[in-house]
Each structure stands twice: as C-alpha cells, then as structure tokens.
Design a protein around this motif. Structure first.
Motif, short mmCIF file in Angstrom:
data_model
loop_
_atom_site.label_atom_id
_atom_site.label_comp_id
_atom_site.label_asym_id
_atom_site.label_seq_id
_atom_site.Cartn_x
_atom_site.Cartn_y
_atom_site.Cartn_z
N LEU A 175 62.47 1.54 70.00
CA LEU A 175 63.03 0.48 69.17
C LEU A 175 62.04 0.04 68.09
CD1 LEU A 175 65.26 -1.56 68.56
CD2 LEU A 175 64.26 -3.06 70.31
N LEU A 176 60.75 -0.04 68.47
CA LEU A 176 59.74 -0.42 67.48
C LEU A 176 59.65 0.61 66.37
CD1 LEU A 176 56.88 -1.75 69.81
CD2 LEU A 176 58.39 -3.09 68.34
N GLU A 177 59.69 1.88 66.72
CA GLU A 177 59.59 2.93 65.71
C GLU A 177 60.81 2.93 64.79
OE1 GLU A 177 59.12 6.32 68.12
OE2 GLU A 177 57.07 5.83 68.76
N ILE A 178 61.99 2.78 65.38
CA ILE A 178 63.20 2.72 64.55
C ILE A 178 63.17 1.50 63.64
CG2 ILE A 178 65.71 2.44 64.62
CD1 ILE A 178 65.73 4.10 67.17
N SER A 179 62.69 0.38 64.19
CA SER A 179 62.59 -0.84 63.37
C SER A 179 61.60 -0.65 62.23
CB SER A 179 62.17 -2.02 64.24
OG SER A 179 63.12 -2.25 65.28
N GLY A 180 60.49 0.07 62.49
CA GLY A 180 59.52 0.34 61.44
C GLY A 180 60.09 1.20 60.33
N ALA A 182 63.29 1.48 59.60
CA ALA A 182 64.29 0.66 58.90
C ALA A 182 63.63 -0.34 57.96
CB ALA A 182 65.17 -0.07 59.92
N ALA A 183 62.52 -0.95 58.41
CA ALA A 183 61.82 -1.91 57.55
C ALA A 183 61.23 -1.21 56.32
CB ALA A 183 60.71 -2.61 58.34
N GLY A 184 60.69 -0.01 56.51
CA GLY A 184 60.15 0.73 55.37
C GLY A 184 61.24 1.12 54.38
N LEU A 185 62.37 1.59 54.90
CA LEU A 185 63.49 1.94 54.01
C LEU A 185 64.01 0.71 53.28
CD1 LEU A 185 65.47 4.44 56.27
CD2 LEU A 185 63.99 4.99 54.33
#
Length: 487
Positions: A175-180, A182-185
C-alpha cells in the motif's frame, strides 16, 4: 483551458510525469523497507461480580459490572497499570510511550476487556499484553468497592492469554509503494497542468485565436539545422524550400485580406524586440516580388535599424536623409533584388518619433505608394516605442509578428490593444519560428539539392533521398533558354 489543452499538457510532459511516478514509488519503497515489522498480541480479561446469592442480586451485580467495564478498559493505559509492567519486564520506556502501543477495547454488551499490544517483537508483544492484563486486574480490584468483610465487588481473570504472533500485521508495504507511485504521478500531473496554466507563452495559432479576432495570416517554421536556409535570407538562399512556402502563404493571405480594397502598403511590427519582424519584412518583400510587382522595403526602425545589415547594403544615407532634406528620395533608394528596392534607415536621429510622425514622412509614403505596387515598412516594436502606431495610419494596416514560445499572451494583447487604442487597422498576425513539423518533401526534395551544399561539403551522415538525376544535354535545354517570366 479546455479538456484538449489539459490532455495536450499531459501528453507533452508525460516523461516528467512518469519520472515523478517512478521517483515516488522508489521513495515509498525505501521508506517501507526501512520500517520494522510489527506484531500484535491480544489477551482477554473477564470481569465478574463477586457478590450475589439470589438471582436478583446476580443480575444487579452483572449490570453493575457491565457499567464499569468501560472505565476499567480505559484504566489499562494509565501509569498506575503500565508502571508495574515496565518494572516487571525491565522495559526502557515510559508509561506514556508504552500507552501508544496498547489498545484496550470492550466488545458491545460484554464484560470482556481485550488488550492488544503492538511491537516489533512478537514475544515481547505477548509478554506486555499478559503483564498489562495482570496489572490491570490488580489495579481494578484495588479500586473497586469492598463489602464489610473487605472482599472486592468484582474479580478479573485472564481467560485468553496472549500468544506470540507468527505473521506481522504491518507495515503494509504494498500500500505504501502504491501510494508513493500515485503521489508521484499526481505531482507530475499537477506540475504539467501548472506549467500549462501559468506559462502564458504563445505556442500555436489557437492560442492567438483565443485572445483576439484578428486573423492569423501565417505560420512560419523555424529554420532546420543543416538546411540551405540556415544562414541568410530564406527567400534568396532557398526559394524552393518548405520554409519559403510559409512566407508565400503569408503573401497570399495578405493579397486576399481585403478583396474589395487590395492592400498595397503594410507596417511590419511586433510586440517586443527580437521576434523576427525585420526578417519577416525582407522575406515578404521577396515573396511579393515573385508576382512581378515592384516592391519597396523601408527600414523605419530608427532606433535599432537592421535591414541594411541583413541585405548587406550601404545604410549611411536613407530615410532620415530624405526627411531632413539632405538627400533626394530617388538617390537613396537602392535596387537590391529583382523587383525589390530598399530604403534604408540612414543615420539614427535623436528624435525618431517626431521624424516618423512628421508631414514629410506622410508625403514620402504617399509618393512611394503611388510609385510602387507594394510598400513594406519595418517599424520598431509596439510596446517599447509608439512609432509603429503613427506609421500604421499612413499605410493600409499593420502586420504583427509574434514569436513562438517567447511572446506572451499579455504582451500580444497589449500590443493589439495599443493599435486598437489609436484606431489603427491590424491586418493580421504571423506566428514566427514555430516548431518544424514532418511535412512531405516530395515537391521540394529535388530543388533543395540545387541549392544545397556540394557533395564535397556534405557531412558523412547526409545522404541523398534519391539517386542523382542524369545531366540533361544541351539540345534538351536549348528550347528553354529564351524563356522569361511573364509579368
């Protein structure tokens, strides 16, 4: 901005968006890997009354216990309970810090207290949960009311001791990696849209059409590297190139700008310096001369004249010489190209605005407009100087040059507003030095070879598109030797 502009902004900067997405995912991955695994252990304590002989007394005791069990669960995170736990287990922490890792809950309509402890060690989490349960029992019994025989009104017993967990409950690294990512995009998207919103430079005729109803009469691409027109004046160096066709389109649009009253004189100007107005004026003059009409190009930029430099002619005597009466007009007009004459600026005066707005200047323009088929006047930019505003009234109108990826919407709007403020006619706008597009070279490939560097001058990576055509014989060329352009 409309949806098309947003999509265009995202498509233009998709690489930045992708890079920020990768960077965000990488940062999130590094952060997630740096977090230790966390384990939970839960112990359950049953609270029951100690008094009651009859059914009514037992029911009253149960209700009494159920009403107090919420308060007992809150007691689990107090220093009175946690201080003995720290001392028993020898923990290097404080009750306040330990309380953050403990969660005490009471399921609805029950007298059970669930104590959940989270820690990086599964064994330590279980030990703390069991120790908290025992300490809570002692503290609660000590605080509960006692009867006449000094017996507490409640009793607590651990019914489910905590056991070390096998699998960690956190952190949720995926979840943290996906959130990262998504935040970068999201940051990339905001950056792309922010650049499109706050960057007001003109990049397409569509940007101009949104600002004004003045038509865009041309779109001239910038010069390509290693092209025949890379140095010098395009209409002379590479008259058969695709770039030369852009100037011919400007000429054609000017010819049809007013069918009822054909345009015979124009002022070429721009909003700011360096937008290519002088080069545009020279190339338009050469394009007009291809129609076998007599064209006069006047350098009326008495602040930073450049026509003489571009044309490589003498510019000491010119327009100012005629205006001050030191020379005759016919003596300073210089033939330059077939059907093209040039009147240079002459000596730079201290009062250019007064000279250009004088009666002598108006009479000079009336004379040359009567003598020539088309007159082009190169003037200073509109925003730094007001010279062009005066000269526009002496001609059929102004042609405003806008530089791709440089001229801002505000500057172009101010320039057009300056013309409109003095009721001067704006014939059209030319977007100069736009990004080259892939266009069909079919009609220009052969003629481009005729003006391109010789084989000895070409670099090794320059390859011809087709094989060289055989040289025609003299007998084949002879019938065309006497042909001349038809006026």
């Amino acid at each position: 901005m409309d949806p098309h502009d947003y999509w265009k902004a995202l498509r233009k900067r998709w690489i930045v968006i992708a890079i920020l997405g990768v960077v965000g995912g990488g940062v999130a991955y590094a952060y997630a890997e740096s977090l230790p695994d966390s384990f939970t252990a839960t112990s359950e304590i049953f609270v029951s009354p100690t008094q009651g002989q009859t059914t009514s007394e037992v029911l009253q005791g149960s209700t009494y216990t159920q009403n107090l069990v919420q308060s007992y669960s809150q007691l689990a995170t107090t220093p009175a309970v946690l201080a003995p736990v720290i001392a028993e287990l020898g923990l290097d922490t404080t009750p306040a810090k330990l309380a953050k890792a403990i969660k005490a809950e009471t399921p609805l309509n029950t007298v059970i207290i669930q104590i959940t402890v989270t820690d990086s060690s599964p064994e330590l989490a279980a030990s703390i949960a069991n120790s908290v349960g025992a300490s809570l029992s002692s503290a609660a019994i000590g605080l509960s009311p006692k009867n006449s025989t000094d017996v507490p009104s409640i009793s607590m017993s651990i019914v489910t001791p905590a056991q070390p967990a096998v699998n960690p409950v956190g952190p949720n690294r995926r979840l943290l990696e996906i959130s990262g990512v998504a935040a970068g995009l999201a940051a990339g998207v905001l950056y792309a849209i922010g650049i499109a919103v706050f960057d007001t430079r003109i990049r397409s005729p569509r940007d101009i059409e949104r600002l004004t109803e003045t038509p865009v009469v041309g779109n001239v691409e910038r010069r390509r590297r290693r092209s025949p027109q890379a140095d010098g004046i395009t209409m002379r160096m590479a008259p058969h190139s695709l770039l030369a066709e852009d100037y011919r389109r400007v000429r054609t649009n000017l010819e049809f700008a007013d069918v009822d009253n054909p345009i015979r004189s124009i002022v070429v100007t721009s909003a700011m310096p360096g937008e290519g107005k002088s080069t545009m004026a020279i190339n338009i003059a050469l394009a007009m001369a291809e129609r076998s009409i007599r064209v006069l190009l006047i350098d009326a930029d008495l602040r930073r004249p450049s026509i003489a430099t571009y044309a490589q002619i003498e510019g000491a005597a010119g327009l100012t010489s005629v205006l001050v009466g030191s020379a005759d007009l016919k003596d300073v007009i210089q033939p330059w190209a077939p059907n093209v004459d040039i009147l240079t600026s002459g000596t730079i005066p201290p009062n250019p605005n007064q000279l250009l707005g004088s009666t002598s200047m108006a009479r000079l323009l009336q004379t040359v407009i009567a003598d020539y088929d088309f007159v082009i006047v190169d003037t200073p930019p509109l925003l730094p100087a007001s010279d062009a505003l005066t000269l526009t009234h002496m001609t059929d109108g102004a042609l405003v040059v806008s530089l791709y990826n440089s001229t801002t919407r505000q500057r172009l709007t101010d320039a057009l507003a300056a013309l409109s403020g003095v009721r001067a006619r704006t014939i059209g706008i030319v977007l100069n030095q736009t990004k080259p597009k892939a266009r069909d070279e079919y009609y220009s490939s052969d003629v481009t070879k005729m003006v391109s560097p010789t084989a000895d001058e070409k670099t090794p990576d320059e390859k011809p598109h087709t094989e060289a055509l055989p040289k025609p014989s003299e007998s084949a060329v002879a019938p065309f030797a006497e042909l001349r352009p038809v006026p």
